[in-house]
Design a protein around this motif. Structure first.
Motif, PDB file in Angstrom:
ATOM      1  N   UNK A   7     -78.101  18.666  -2.408  1.00  0.00           N
ATOM      2  CA  UNK A   7     -79.108  18.567  -3.497  1.00  0.00           C
ATOM      3  C   UNK A   7     -80.230  19.341  -3.119  1.00  0.00           C
ATOM      4  N   UNK A   8     -80.936  19.165  -2.073  1.00  0.00           N
ATOM      5  CA  UNK A   8     -81.947  19.996  -1.591  1.00  0.00           C
ATOM      6  C   UNK A   8     -82.162  21.712  -1.704  1.00  0.00           C
ATOM      7  N   UNK A   9     -80.771  22.155  -1.456  1.00  0.00           N
ATOM      8  CA  UNK A   9     -80.643  23.522  -1.526  1.00  0.00           C
ATOM      9  C   UNK A   9     -80.428  23.759  -2.823  1.00  0.00           C
ATOM     10  N   UNK A  10     -79.883  23.015  -3.643  1.00  0.00           N
ATOM     11  CA  UNK A  10     -79.984  23.468  -5.296  1.00  0.00           C
ATOM     12  C   UNK A  10     -81.346  23.371  -5.720  1.00  0.00           C
ATOM     13  N   UNK A  11     -82.316  22.234  -5.335  1.00  0.00           N
ATOM     14  CA  UNK A  11     -83.348  22.126  -5.764  1.00  0.00           C
ATOM     15  C   UNK A  11     -84.378  23.444  -5.560  1.00  0.00           C
ATOM     16  N   UNK A  12     -84.343  23.927  -4.280  1.00  0.00           N
ATOM     17  CA  UNK A  12     -84.959  25.102  -4.034  1.00  0.00           C
ATOM     18  C   UNK A  12     -84.560  26.218  -4.737  1.00  0.00           C
ATOM     19  N   UNK A  13     -83.045  26.278  -5.121  1.00  0.00           N
ATOM     20  CA  UNK A  13     -82.683  27.436  -6.003  1.00  0.00           C
ATOM     21  C   UNK A  13     -83.011  27.484  -7.443  1.00  0.00           C
ATOM     22  N   UNK A  60     -87.323  26.361  -7.532  1.00  0.00           N
ATOM     23  CA  UNK A  60     -88.377  27.240  -6.992  1.00  0.00           C
ATOM     24  C   UNK A  60     -87.784  28.712  -7.479  1.00  0.00           C
ATOM     25  N   UNK A  61     -86.255  28.834  -7.643  1.00  0.00           N
ATOM     26  CA  UNK A  61     -85.676  30.172  -7.896  1.00  0.00           C
ATOM     27  C   UNK A  61     -85.538  30.938  -6.799  1.00  0.00           C
ATOM     28  N   UNK A  62     -85.269  30.280  -5.503  1.00  0.00           N
ATOM     29  CA  UNK A  62     -85.260  30.968  -4.528  1.00  0.00           C
ATOM     30  C   UNK A  62     -83.683  31.303  -3.923  1.00  0.00           C
ATOM     31  N   UNK A  63     -83.708  32.199  -3.203  1.00  0.00           N
ATOM     32  CA  UNK A  63     -82.140  32.401  -2.967  1.00  0.00           C
ATOM     33  C   UNK A  63     -81.841  32.229  -1.472  1.00  0.00           C
ATOM     34  N   UNK A  64     -80.687  31.729  -1.259  1.00  0.00           N
ATOM     35  CA  UNK A  64     -80.338  31.398   0.218  1.00  0.00           C
ATOM     36  C   UNK A  64     -79.945  32.726   0.659  1.00  0.00           C
ATOM     37  N   UNK A  65     -80.031  32.981   2.282  1.00  0.00           N
ATOM     38  CA  UNK A  65     -79.498  33.872   2.827  1.00  0.00           C
ATOM     39  C   UNK A  65     -77.853  33.824   2.984  1.00  0.00           C
ATOM     40  N   UNK A  66     -77.356  35.011   3.335  1.00  0.00           N
ATOM     41  CA  UNK A  66     -75.793  34.605   3.455  1.00  0.00           C
ATOM     42  C   UNK A  66     -75.360  34.068   4.605  1.00  0.00           C
TER      43      UNK A  66
END
Lengths: 140, 140
Positions: A17-23, A26-32
């Motif tokens: 849920x937290x990863x989805x929030x920042x994505x 905030x519109x941020x992308x996770x590193x691979x």
């Protein structure tokens, strides 16, 4: 010891849920290099990492017990009052919780606070005394 | 919203003692914009700020009540196992509390944890999968 840091890790209750929030908010992308155990976001020269709070405590060999205000805040500075207002409007529309609406600050700037879905504070600020370069790095 | 941050603020109990800790144990210098209310350290592109926890809560308009594990950690990465060991030795001699001695980590690196005098965690790590440039910025 050089005056720098590499990673800020936020201990989270719900990694997905937290990863989805920042994505999404905030519109941020996770590193691979992110996976089901940890999420990494590359910021300006440092990484922001989301990692289960229990696992962080276990890794550091400290107790995971803790409650209430976690005593830290992150700030995202922009270059004008208008940009602060626009960003608040955008985040509000995305459902982000506004903790303190933007307003003139006692230190001479203009700022407000939002938080992520687990209450970690982000100040969105315009600070006329702080210069940022094109990458958003502090140049002072 | 660009993928970056500007300031990490740690809410502190004793600003003077915490500032002295970062100056003497880590060997860091405060910015001249620091004063008796707040300390700033310029890191790689971001600022680390020390600010009384009560004042931070007041500014964000949240309760300052909180105890136990604050759920975050900062990491200082270096380029080899030897550098991790040397830094731990140096910090130990300076009286820094070692939370977890350096050792092989499950994720394939080598790291340990120290903390500042108010318990904020710093991981000192060698991560063979993370590349740093000359300024210590993450390049991945």
């Amino acid at each position: 010891m050089d005056q720098r840091l590499t990673i800020i890790t936020i201990g989270v209750e719900d990694l997905k849920a937290m990863t989805t929030f920042y994505e999404t908010a905030f519109g941020w992308k996770t590193l691979s290099s992110s996976n089901e155990q940890i999420s990494f976001f590359k910021l300006n020269g440092i990484l922001l990492s989301l990692y289960p709070k229990e696992d962080l405590a276990l890794d550091a060999e400290v107790s995971s017990e803790g409650s209430g205000f976690n005593g830290f805040a992150m700030a995202f500075n922009v270059n004008s009052i208008q940009e602060v207002n626009e960003l608040f409007e955008d985040l509000k529309q995305k459902g982000v919780q506004i903790i303190k609406p933007p307003q003139n600050a006692f230190w001479g700037g203009y700022s407000g606070y939002v938080c992520d879905i687990e209450g970690n504070l982000w100040e969105i600020a315009y600070n006329p005394f702080l210069n940022l370069d094109e990458s958003g790095n502090v140049t002072d």
